[in-house]
Design an enzyme around this catalytic site. Structure first.
Site, PDB file in Angstrom:
ATOM      1  N   CYS A  50       0.847  -1.367   0.066  1.00 21.20           N
ATOM      2  CA  CYS A  50       0.241  -0.009  -0.253  1.00 21.20           C
ATOM      3  C   CYS A  50       0.797   1.325  -0.052  1.00 21.20           C
ATOM      4  CB  CYS A  50      -0.919  -0.034   1.485  1.00 21.20           C
ATOM      5  SG  CYS A  50      -1.844   1.461   1.292  1.00 21.20           S
ATOM      6  N   CYS A  53       0.893   3.415   3.503  1.00 18.98           N
ATOM      7  CA  CYS A  53       1.117   2.772   4.869  1.00 18.98           C
ATOM      8  C   CYS A  53       2.658   3.431   5.179  1.00 18.98           C
ATOM      9  CB  CYS A  53       1.121   1.300   4.759  1.00 18.98           C
ATOM     10  SG  CYS A  53      -0.645   0.566   4.952  1.00 18.98           S
ATOM     11  N   HIS A 109      -3.910   0.741   8.260  1.00 24.21           N
ATOM     12  CA  HIS A 109      -4.462   0.479   6.851  1.00 24.21           C
ATOM     13  C   HIS A 109      -5.798  -0.184   6.787  1.00 24.21           C
ATOM     14  CE1 HIS A 109      -3.932  -1.115   2.858  1.00 24.21           C
ATOM     15  NE2 HIS A 109      -4.281  -2.434   3.288  1.00 24.21           N
ATOM     16  N   ASN A 149     -14.212   8.694  -1.857  1.00 23.16           N
ATOM     17  CA  ASN A 149     -14.937   7.383  -2.600  1.00 23.16           C
ATOM     18  C   ASN A 149     -14.864   6.293  -1.650  1.00 23.16           C
ATOM     19  OD1 ASN A 149     -15.626   8.957  -4.742  1.00 23.16           O
ATOM     20  ND2 ASN A 149     -13.519   8.492  -5.732  1.00 23.16           N
ATOM     21  N   HIS A 160      -6.810   1.804   2.032  1.00 24.83           N
ATOM     22  CA  HIS A 160      -6.379   2.541   2.970  1.00 24.83           C
ATOM     23  C   HIS A 160      -7.218   3.715   3.177  1.00 24.83           C
ATOM     24  CE1 HIS A 160      -2.720   3.478   5.509  1.00 24.83           C
ATOM     25  NE2 HIS A 160      -3.386   4.374   5.700  1.00 24.83           N
ATOM     26  N   HIS A 162      -8.587   7.351   2.996  1.00 21.87           N
ATOM     27  CA  HIS A 162      -8.013   8.475   2.491  1.00 21.87           C
ATOM     28  C   HIS A 162      -9.218   9.206   1.515  1.00 21.87           C
ATOM     29  CE1 HIS A 162      -8.077   6.026  -1.289  1.00 21.87           C
ATOM     30  NE2 HIS A 162      -7.711   6.843  -2.059  1.00 21.87           N
ATOM     31  N   GLN A 164      -9.533  12.780  -1.439  1.00 22.58           N
ATOM     32  CA  GLN A 164      -8.838  13.445  -2.332  1.00 22.58           C
ATOM     33  C   GLN A 164      -9.355  14.803  -2.405  1.00 22.58           C
ATOM     34  OE1 GLN A 164      -8.206  11.301  -6.228  1.00 22.58           O
ATOM     35  NE2 GLN A 164      -9.408   9.489  -5.327  1.00 22.58           N
TER      36      GLN A 164
END
Length: 340
Positions: A50, A53, A109, A149, A160, A162, A164
Site C-alpha cells: 500500500c 502505509c 491500513h 469514495n 487505505h 483516504h 482526495q
C-alpha cells in the site's frame, strides 16, 4: 496493401505524457485527460504494497496522520506538458494545470471508514482541506473540490482510509449549475436559495436526520441517490476557510454520525461518494452556501444503485423509494449508533 491510419500518431501519443483539458462543446464543460492514470496501483492485497502505509516511498517515516501528499498519478499538475496547439472550435483543449492531492486520514491500513478516526480525527482532516483551500486561493486557482469514495462498488482502487482534493483551473460543472440556480433565485427573492431549502427542511422535519454543532443533515426532498444526505451549516458561509474552529468540529461531528448511521442501515458498509461544494476561489458569491453531499448507493442490503441509461444518457435520476422513508431509516440507524 494499405497502411493502418494514424499508426504513427497513436505511437507518438503512447510515448508521451498527456495531461490536458478537452472542451465538450455540447455540454459546455471540461473533460480532464491524463494517460498517467493508466499506471496507478489497483487494490493491493496487503499493507506492504500500500502506498499510503508507513515506510512506503510516498509516506516515508511519518508517524502521525492526517496529512496531504501529491497524487503520483494525477489528472492535473502545476506544470503540465506543453500542448501541440489548442485546436480549433469545436475541438479545443487547454493545459491540464492544477493539483491533485491524496489526503491520508490515518496510518492504520484496515480502518473501515472516515468515521472510524473519531470526531477529533475528522476535524483534523477538514482542517487540512481548509489550509489547502487557503493556499490554492493564494495561487490563483479557480476551485478546490474535496471528495471521498468508499467501497469497491464505486471503483475505489485503494482501501487505505483516504480522500482526495482536486485544485482546478475551472469551476466543476455541477457547482456551476448550483451557482446559476442560486443566482437566479437570489436576484428574484433577495435571499439564499440554500438557506431557503434548509428553512423548509427544518420546518417540515420529515427528512431531517440530525442537527448538531451548527449543522443540519437531511435527506433532500429532491434526493437522487438511494441514501443521499446533505449537510448544511446553519450560518450562511461560502467557503471552508470561513468556518470557525467550533464549526469545523461541528461539521466533523455531523459527518462522523451520518457515516456511522449509513453503515447501520443495512448492518454492512455503505458504499458512498462524499463531496464538499464550496464557492469558487475567485470573486464573491454571497448567493452561494457551503455544503456537503453524501451519496449512499445501496438500495437494499444486496442491491446497488447504478447510474445507467436514464441517469447517464438522459441526465435525470430515478428514485426507487421515498426520501421521507429513507430519512426515517437513517434516524433509526442513528439511534442505534448513539445507543451503542
Amino acid at each position: 496493401m494499405g497502411k493502418a491510419p494514424h499508426t504513427s500518431n497513436a505511437s507518438a501519443r503512447n510515448a508521451r505524457k498527456v495531461i490536458e483539458l478537452r472542451w465538450d462543446p455540447t455540454l459546455s464543460e471540461w473533460v480532464m485527460v491524463s494517460n498517467i492514470r493508466e499506471s496507478r496501483p489497483w487494490r493491493p492485497t496487503s499493507e506492504f504494497q500500500c502506498p499510503f502505509c508507513p515506510g512506503s516511498p510516498e509516506v516515508g517515516e511519518r508517524s502521525e496522520a492526517p496529512f496531504i501528499i501529491e497524487n503520483k498519478f494525477p489528472m492535473l499538475v502545476s506544470n503540465p506538458p506543453r500542448l501541440d496547439g489548442i485546436g480549433e472550435y469545436p475541438l479545443v483543449k487547454a493545459p491540464g494545470r492544477g493539483r491533485c492531492y491524496v489526503l491520508v486520514e490515518s496510518l492504520e491500513h484496515d480502518l473501515p471508514d472516515l468515521s472510524s478516526i473519531g470526531v477529533e480525527g475528522v476535524a483534523k482532516v477538514i482542517a487540512e482541506v481548509v489550509n489547502l483551500t487557503r493556499e490554492a486561493r493564494g495561487e490563483g486557482y479557480a476551485y478546490v473540490l474535496w471528495f471521498r469514495n468508499r467501497g469497491k462498488e464505486v471503483g475505489v482502487s485503494l482501501t487505505h482510509p483516504h480522500s482526495q482534493v482536486y485544485v482546478t483551473p475551472f469551476v466543476p460543472s455541477k457547482v456551476l449549475r448550483e451557482l446559476t440556480s442560486a443566482w437566479r433565485y437570489f436576484r428574484r427573492f433577495k435571499e439564499c436559495l440554500f438557506c431557503r431549502v434548509l428553512k423548509e427542511e427544518l420546518r417540515s422535519g420529515e427528512r431531517v436526520v440530525l442537527k448538531v454543532g451548527g449543522f443540519v443533515a437531511f435527506v433532500p426532498f429532491y434526493a437522487h441517490w438511494p441514501f443521499e444526505v446533505h449537510i448544511y451549516p446553519e450560518r450562511h458561509v461560502q467557503l471552508l476557510t470561513q468556518l470557525s474552529r467550533d464549526e469545523v468540529r461541528g461539521l466533523a461531528e455531523a459527518l462522523a454520525k451520518v457515516l456511522k448511521a449509513l453503515d447501520k442501515v443495512f448492518d454492512r458498509p455503505m458504499p458512498y461518494v462524499l463531496v464538499t461544494h464550496q464557492a469558487p476561489l475567485k470573486g464573491e458569491y454571497p448567493h452561494y452556501h457551503l455544503h456537503v453531499e453524501i451519496y449512499g448507493m445501496l438500495r437494499t442490503s444486496g442491491k446497488f444503485k447504478y447510474a445507467a441509461g436514464m441517469e447517464q444518457g438522459g441526465g435525470n435520476f430515478t428514485y426507487d423509494s421515498i426520501p421521507e422513508d429513507v430519512a426515517e431509516k437513517i434516524r433509526q440507524a442513528l439511534r442505534r449508533v448513539e445507543g451503542a
